[in-house]
Design a protein around this motif. Structure first.
Motif, PDB file in Angstrom:
ATOM      1  N   ALA A  84       0.738  -1.057  -0.067  1.00  0.00           N
ATOM      2  CA  ALA A  84      -0.015  -0.081  -0.014  1.00  0.00           C
ATOM      3  C   ALA A  84       0.948   1.170   0.205  1.00  0.00           C
ATOM      4  CB  ALA A  84      -0.978  -0.065   1.238  1.00  0.00           C
ATOM      5  N   GLY A  85       2.118   1.149  -0.721  1.00  0.00           N
ATOM      6  CA  GLY A  85       2.816   2.425  -1.000  1.00  0.00           C
ATOM      7  C   GLY A  85       1.921   3.144  -2.280  1.00  0.00           C
ATOM      8  N   LEU A 107      -3.629  -5.112   0.518  1.00  0.00           N
ATOM      9  CA  LEU A 107      -2.858  -5.570   1.551  1.00  0.00           C
ATOM     10  C   LEU A 107      -1.644  -4.934   1.825  1.00  0.00           C
ATOM     11  CD1 LEU A 107      -3.423  -9.331   0.590  1.00  0.00           C
ATOM     12  CD2 LEU A 107      -5.003  -7.912   2.039  1.00  0.00           C
ATOM     13  N   GLU A 108      -1.338  -4.738   3.281  1.00  0.00           N
ATOM     14  CA  GLU A 108      -0.134  -3.987   3.590  1.00  0.00           C
ATOM     15  C   GLU A 108       0.343  -4.449   4.868  1.00  0.00           C
ATOM     16  OE1 GLU A 108       2.961  -2.060   4.182  1.00  0.00           O
ATOM     17  OE2 GLU A 108       2.026  -1.655   2.305  1.00  0.00           O
ATOM     18  N   GLY A 109       1.652  -4.680   4.782  1.00  0.00           N
ATOM     19  CA  GLY A 109       2.301  -5.399   6.014  1.00  0.00           C
ATOM     20  C   GLY A 109       2.411  -4.619   7.342  1.00  0.00           C
ATOM     21  N   VAL A 110       2.560  -3.310   7.004  1.00  0.00           N
ATOM     22  CA  VAL A 110       2.494  -2.319   8.139  1.00  0.00           C
ATOM     23  C   VAL A 110       1.150  -1.702   8.777  1.00  0.00           C
ATOM     24  CG1 VAL A 110       4.797  -1.620   7.807  1.00  0.00           C
ATOM     25  CG2 VAL A 110       2.999  -0.147   7.072  1.00  0.00           C
ATOM     26  N   GLN A 111       0.990  -1.074   9.686  1.00  0.00           N
ATOM     27  CA  GLN A 111      -0.225  -0.504  10.267  1.00  0.00           C
ATOM     28  C   GLN A 111      -0.895   0.620   9.360  1.00  0.00           C
ATOM     29  OE1 GLN A 111       0.639   1.294  14.066  1.00  0.00           O
ATOM     30  NE2 GLN A 111       1.625   2.832  13.141  1.00  0.00           N
ATOM     31  N   ARG A 112      -0.286   1.137   8.399  1.00  0.00           N
ATOM     32  CA  ARG A 112      -1.349   2.009   7.576  1.00  0.00           C
ATOM     33  C   ARG A 112      -0.881   2.114   6.212  1.00  0.00           C
ATOM     34  NH1 ARG A 112       1.287   7.287   7.903  1.00  0.00           N
ATOM     35  NH2 ARG A 112       2.996   7.370   9.257  1.00  0.00           N
ATOM     36  N   VAL A 113      -1.740   2.628   5.429  1.00  0.00           N
ATOM     37  CA  VAL A 113      -1.427   2.852   3.994  1.00  0.00           C
ATOM     38  C   VAL A 113      -0.618   4.076   3.612  1.00  0.00           C
ATOM     39  CG1 VAL A 113      -3.645   1.642   3.276  1.00  0.00           C
ATOM     40  CG2 VAL A 113      -3.501   4.076   3.296  1.00  0.00           C
ATOM     41  N   LEU A 114       0.068   4.253   2.787  1.00  0.00           N
ATOM     42  CA  LEU A 114       0.919   5.326   2.601  1.00  0.00           C
ATOM     43  C   LEU A 114       1.911   5.696   3.628  1.00  0.00           C
ATOM     44  CD1 LEU A 114      -1.341   7.510   0.196  1.00  0.00           C
ATOM     45  CD2 LEU A 114       0.385   6.049  -0.684  1.00  0.00           C
ATOM     46  N   GLY A 158     -14.867   1.273  -2.737  1.00  0.00           N
ATOM     47  CA  GLY A 158     -15.247  -0.270  -2.742  1.00  0.00           C
ATOM     48  C   GLY A 158     -14.039  -0.987  -2.380  1.00  0.00           C
ATOM     49  N   VAL A 159     -12.673  -0.462  -2.073  1.00  0.00           N
ATOM     50  CA  VAL A 159     -11.509  -1.062  -1.779  1.00  0.00           C
ATOM     51  C   VAL A 159     -11.532  -1.629  -0.306  1.00  0.00           C
ATOM     52  CG1 VAL A 159      -9.169  -1.321  -1.752  1.00  0.00           C
ATOM     53  CG2 VAL A 159     -10.189   0.158  -3.499  1.00  0.00           C
ATOM     54  N   GLU A 160     -11.242  -2.967  -0.216  1.00  0.00           N
ATOM     55  CA  GLU A 160     -11.129  -3.370   1.093  1.00  0.00           C
ATOM     56  C   GLU A 160      -9.747  -3.508   1.506  1.00  0.00           C
ATOM     57  OE1 GLU A 160     -11.312  -8.214   3.215  1.00  0.00           O
ATOM     58  OE2 GLU A 160     -12.647  -7.406   1.261  1.00  0.00           O
ATOM     59  N   VAL A 161      -9.486  -2.489   2.507  1.00  0.00           N
ATOM     60  CA  VAL A 161      -8.165  -2.185   2.968  1.00  0.00           C
ATOM     61  C   VAL A 161      -7.529  -3.138   4.176  1.00  0.00           C
ATOM     62  CG1 VAL A 161      -6.375  -0.506   3.644  1.00  0.00           C
ATOM     63  CG2 VAL A 161      -8.337   0.042   2.183  1.00  0.00           C
ATOM     64  N   ARG A 162      -6.654  -3.675   4.032  1.00  0.00           N
ATOM     65  CA  ARG A 162      -6.131  -4.558   5.316  1.00  0.00           C
ATOM     66  C   ARG A 162      -4.789  -4.369   5.734  1.00  0.00           C
ATOM     67  NH1 ARG A 162      -8.704 -10.817   4.343  1.00  0.00           N
ATOM     68  NH2 ARG A 162      -7.508 -10.899   6.381  1.00  0.00           N
ATOM     69  N   ILE A 218      -1.692  -8.415  -7.905  1.00  0.00           N
ATOM     70  CA  ILE A 218      -0.775  -7.417  -8.385  1.00  0.00           C
ATOM     71  C   ILE A 218       0.068  -7.029  -7.286  1.00  0.00           C
ATOM     72  CG2 ILE A 218      -0.570  -5.113  -9.226  1.00  0.00           C
ATOM     73  CD1 ILE A 218      -3.266  -5.343 -10.244  1.00  0.00           C
ATOM     74  N   TRP A 219       1.476  -7.126  -7.486  1.00  0.00           N
ATOM     75  CA  TRP A 219       2.806  -6.805  -6.816  1.00  0.00           C
ATOM     76  C   TRP A 219       3.001  -5.538  -6.703  1.00  0.00           C
ATOM     77  CZ3 TRP A 219       4.287 -10.081  -2.917  1.00  0.00           C
ATOM     78  CH2 TRP A 219       5.490  -9.518  -2.296  1.00  0.00           C
ATOM     79  N   ALA A 220       3.182  -4.678  -5.379  1.00  0.00           N
ATOM     80  CA  ALA A 220       3.531  -3.272  -5.227  1.00  0.00           C
ATOM     81  C   ALA A 220       4.103  -3.200  -3.941  1.00  0.00           C
ATOM     82  CB  ALA A 220       2.156  -2.482  -5.563  1.00  0.00           C
ATOM     83  N   ALA A 221       4.586  -4.252  -3.571  1.00  0.00           N
ATOM     84  CA  ALA A 221       5.299  -4.471  -2.322  1.00  0.00           C
ATOM     85  C   ALA A 221       6.899  -4.077  -1.855  1.00  0.00           C
ATOM     86  CB  ALA A 221       4.841  -5.759  -1.417  1.00  0.00           C
ATOM     87  N   GLY A 222       7.488  -4.119  -2.872  1.00  0.00           N
ATOM     88  CA  GLY A 222       8.939  -3.794  -2.794  1.00  0.00           C
ATOM     89  C   GLY A 222       9.826  -3.807  -3.820  1.00  0.00           C
ATOM     90  N   VAL A 223      10.843  -3.108  -4.136  1.00  0.00           N
ATOM     91  CA  VAL A 223      11.817  -3.118  -5.170  1.00  0.00           C
ATOM     92  C   VAL A 223      13.238  -3.417  -4.690  1.00  0.00           C
ATOM     93  CG1 VAL A 223      10.444  -1.406  -6.557  1.00  0.00           C
ATOM     94  CG2 VAL A 223      12.191  -0.564  -4.691  1.00  0.00           C
TER      95      VAL A 223
END
Length: 445
Positions: free
Chosen positions: A166-167, A202-209, A228-232, A258-263
């Motif tokens: 969720a970056g 889906l985001e591994g830490v406690q908040r988006v962005l 309508g996005v389910e944020v977890r 879709i992968w947006a978790a790391g580079v």
């Protein structure tokens, strides 16, 4: 009397992204020979790549041929860089080598699956035009396949989209998919209701962005929920396969992930023989040089540069400023003058969430959200797009999408999926299989 061209110092620039392109442009009038090497023939405006993936823009609106941008004064080579022999002052190519007097490395970054490279074939990353077109095809085909699916369980899987990370990229993708399902495609199908598509972020830490303040992160989350996005959050993926995503023992059945978790930094960095950070980036000197070398510069996403105690972000404005500064320092070095340390001027960063909604920070101090932030985001991105034609085309497409809730690039290209025909004549066709047939290409509006 001017020096012969072939006797001038040879400057090689690896990468035609923002850093490499602006370094080359800064050296066009200098007394040097410039060669730009890239494995693609085009410069790509990566910040808008997700809009190609979600059918707002076409590839040609965010990419331009490198040769056309630099002109005849710069040599451009289409080649794959495999490494650099720093002591020997050679660039190693997949099909040869290239010597240099000074080198600027701007080969960028690629996807990182945190040690699970086997996930790559199931979770699509977004770094190139090919990636964007693959995602666009996958997303639009999911709705087409769901329209023909009679099994409600399988239909639900087809209409479930999971974005991991969720970056800015993940948030922008999730918001754009929400708009596609709730608005763009809402009335285009007879057997399904696209607005019922399930979109999970889906985001591994406690908040988006997490790079933004908590109030801005919360505003972004609320805007996503309205779409309508389910944020977890605080959610870590443990496995990905062709059936979906696993969070511990919980399975989320989805046909599009879709992968947006790391580079991770370009593997070219590993050939330089210097210290790298955990993401594989080069820890550069203040002048943007390789430690211990005054003839090799590293910029953009490949450079780990600390300013005021924090690494500067891997964004286009930072790469552009580094490219220009590296060019100036390179010329100073060739003239025997002292090089100057780099200082990043942060004009602002923004993340768009949906139609008329964004969050951002200008000059590291002024936070904004909603429509005003969206206008600022639009202005910033138009500013950095290269070429009048690109700016005009993007502006017209954005205006069309904003006013009509339509997307002008809703094309499914590539081979048609193989259709499963029932054994009994007269029965309706079931859903297409996942395996593709090369028989013919489809272009569906």
């Amino acid at each position: 009397m001017t020096a012969r061209h072939d006797t001038l110092p040879h400057v090689v620039i690896l990468g035609g992204g923002f850093g490499g392109l602006y370094a080359a442009r800064s050296l066009r009038k200098a007394p040097v020979r410039v060669t730009v090497v890239d494995r693609q023939n085009h410069h790509l405006f990566q910040p808008l790549l997700y809009q190609v993936a979600t059918a707002t823009l076409s590839p040609g609106e965010i990419a331009s041929p490198i040769r056309g941008l630099l002109g005849r004064d710069t040599t451009v080579l289409l080649a794959e860089v495999t490494g650099v022999d720093v002591p020997g002052k050679r660039v190693l190519l997949a099909d040869g080598e290239l010597s240099y007097d000074s080198l600027i490395i701007a080969t960028g970054a690629t996807h990182s699956y945190f040690g699970h490279d086997e996930w790559a074939k199931h979770a699509l990353g977004l770094k190139t035009i090919d990636d964007a077109l693959h995602i666009r095809r996958k997303v639009l085909l999911a709705f087409e396949m769901a329209e023909r699916e009679t099994d409600p369980v399988r239909r639900r899987e087809l209409l479930t989209f999971v974005i991991i990370g969720a970056g800015p990229t993940g948030v922008e993708m999730a918001g754009s998919l929400g708009e596609i399902s709730r608005h763009t495609l809402a009335r285009d199908f007879h057997n399904i209701d696209p607005s019922q598509a399930r979109i999970l972020l889906l985001e591994g830490v406690q908040r988006v962005l997490p790079v933004y303040s908590e109030p801005l992160s919360e505003k972004a989350r609320q805007a996503l929920v309205k779409l309508g996005v389910e944020v977890r959050t605080n959610t870590r993926v443990t496995h990905i396969d062709e059936t979906g995503v696993f969070i511990g023992e919980e399975r989320i059945a989805a046909r599009t992930v879709i992968w947006a978790a790391g580079v991770a930094a370009s593997p070219v960095a590993r050939s330089l023989g210097v210290e790298l950070d955990r993401a594989g980036r080069v820890k550069v000197a203040p002048e943007l040089t390789l430690p211990g070398r005054s003839d090799v510069f590293v910029i953009g996403d490949l450079a780990h540069f600390i300013q005021d105690g924090n690494p500067i972000p891997g964004v286009a404005p930072a790469a552009i400023q580094q490219g220009k500064h590296a060019a100036r320092n390179l010329l100073s070095h060739l003239e025997g003058k002292p090089m100057k340390p780099f200082r990043y001027w942060d004009r602002g960063t923004y993340a768009v969430i949906g139609r008329g909604k964004a969050v951002g920070v200008a000059f590291q101090r002024f936070e904004s959200s909603g429509f005003s932030a969206w206008l600022a985001w639009l202005a910033v991105h138009l500013l950095f797009l290269i070429g009048f034609r690109s700016k005009l085309a993007v502006l017209l497409d954005w205006a069309y999408a904003f006013l009509a809730f339509k997307r002008s690039a809703r094309l499914i290209t590539g081979p048609l999926p193989e259709l499963v025909r029932p054994e009994k004549a007269g029965e309706p066709l079931t859903a297409p299989r996942e395996t593709a047939s090369p028989a013919r290409d489809a272009v569906l509006g």
